[in-house]
Design a protein around this motif. Structure first.
Motif, PDB file in Angstrom:
ATOM      1  N   ALA A  65       0.832  -1.209   0.000  1.00 26.19           N
ATOM      2  CA  ALA A  65       0.000   0.000   0.000  1.00 26.19           C
ATOM      3  C   ALA A  65       0.865   1.256   0.000  1.00 26.19           C
ATOM      4  N   THR A  68       2.449   1.620  -3.404  1.00 27.71           N
ATOM      5  CA  THR A  68       1.430   1.971  -4.400  1.00 27.71           C
ATOM      6  C   THR A  68       1.010   3.429  -4.254  1.00 27.71           C
ATOM      7  N   MET A  69       0.779   3.851  -3.026  1.00 25.24           N
ATOM      8  CA  MET A  69       0.378   5.255  -2.804  1.00 25.24           C
ATOM      9  C   MET A  69       1.468   6.212  -3.278  1.00 25.24           C
ATOM     10  N   GLN A  73       0.968   8.978  -6.242  1.00 22.95           N
ATOM     11  CA  GLN A  73       1.207  10.402  -5.977  1.00 22.95           C
ATOM     12  C   GLN A  73       2.282  10.979  -6.892  1.00 22.95           C
ATOM     13  N   ARG A  82      -2.160   7.239 -13.366  1.00 20.78           N
ATOM     14  CA  ARG A  82      -2.259   6.782 -11.974  1.00 20.78           C
ATOM     15  C   ARG A  82      -2.584   5.294 -11.894  1.00 20.78           C
ATOM     16  N   ALA A  86      -0.099   2.564 -10.194  1.00 21.51           N
ATOM     17  CA  ALA A  86      -0.541   1.661  -9.124  1.00 21.51           C
ATOM     18  C   ALA A  86      -0.283   0.207  -9.503  1.00 21.51           C
ATOM     19  N   PHE A 124      -7.858  -0.916  -1.749  1.00 19.35           N
ATOM     20  CA  PHE A 124      -7.303  -0.803  -3.095  1.00 19.35           C
ATOM     21  C   PHE A 124      -8.365  -0.361  -4.088  1.00 19.35           C
ATOM     22  N   GLU A 126     -10.914   1.451  -3.406  1.00 14.43           N
ATOM     23  CA  GLU A 126     -11.152   2.872  -3.118  1.00 14.43           C
ATOM     24  C   GLU A 126     -10.058   3.743  -3.740  1.00 14.43           C
ATOM     25  N   LEU A 127      -8.822   3.276  -3.682  1.00 10.27           N
ATOM     26  CA  LEU A 127      -7.716   4.006  -4.305  1.00 10.27           C
ATOM     27  C   LEU A 127      -7.951   4.147  -5.802  1.00 10.27           C
ATOM     28  N   SER A 130     -10.814   6.585  -6.436  1.00 17.77           N
ATOM     29  CA  SER A 130     -10.495   7.988  -6.148  1.00 17.77           C
ATOM     30  C   SER A 130      -9.791   8.653  -7.326  1.00 17.77           C
TER      31      SER A 130
END
Length: 187
Positions: A65, A68-69, A73, A82, A86, A124, A126-127, A130
């Protein structure tokens, strides 16, 4: 990293090997400690193989996580970039240690691992959702699409790792990006 952290890492790695070799039921704290070159007391933190397996799961998911974040970013501020960032981070994680794929697929029959897997998958999904702020699709429908894609990605990763399969990493990654784009932006 101090000795306690190194010992814990070695124990988690030994337990991951047990998991990869025999499924989550094969995880045993004391034999993992032995395999890691630690005294039996090195596993005292864990009262069962399930507890140690959950620690392995949490460790891998937390690392994945964070990576990945950071990748998302650092990516260009468009959904395709994005999504690719990811998925590339995920593929890089699995490529670095293919044993780590077990946390994606091996939780059936263990309520504690199933709960963790569901939570991680929600995060994931949700990521991915988003990143779809320009989508015309309702947020709840996007979440469903995120879960659908995540399941498909799990199978794509397994195909890529299968030595009998002709699926390459680039094919898997390219199809994964298109799968997410199609599900997140097509109504």
């Amino acid at each position: 990293m101090d000795r306690g952290e190194r010992d814990r890492e070695a124990l988690l790695d030994a337990a991951l090997q047990q998991w990869a070799d025999g499924g989550w039921p094969a995880i045993d704290p004391f034999s993992a400690a032995e395999r890691a070159g630690l005294p039996a007391t090195g596993a005292d933190e864990f009262g069962s193989g399930v507890e140690l397996g959950c620690a392995v799961f949490d460790h891998i998911v937390d690392e994945r996580a964070a990576t990945t974040m950071a990748a998302v970013q650092a990516a260009a501020a468009n959904p395709a970039a994005r999504i690719r960032a990811a998925l590339t981070a995920w593929f890089d994680d699995v490529a670095a240690d293919p044993r780590r794929v077990v946390v994606l697929v091996d939780a059936i029959g263990c309520p504690e691992l199933v709960a963790r897997r569901r939570s991680a998958n929600r995060g994931f999904a949700e990521l991915m959702v988003s990143g779809a702020v320009d989508s015309r699709i309702e947020p709840d429908d996007l979440r469903v699409a995120g879960h659908f894609c995540l399941g498909g990605m799990g199978e794509i990763v397994l195909a890529w790792l299968d030595p009998e399969s002709p699926v390459t990493r680039e094919q898997a990654l390219g199809h994964g990006v298109r799968l997410y784009e199609s599900c997140l932006f097509t109504r």
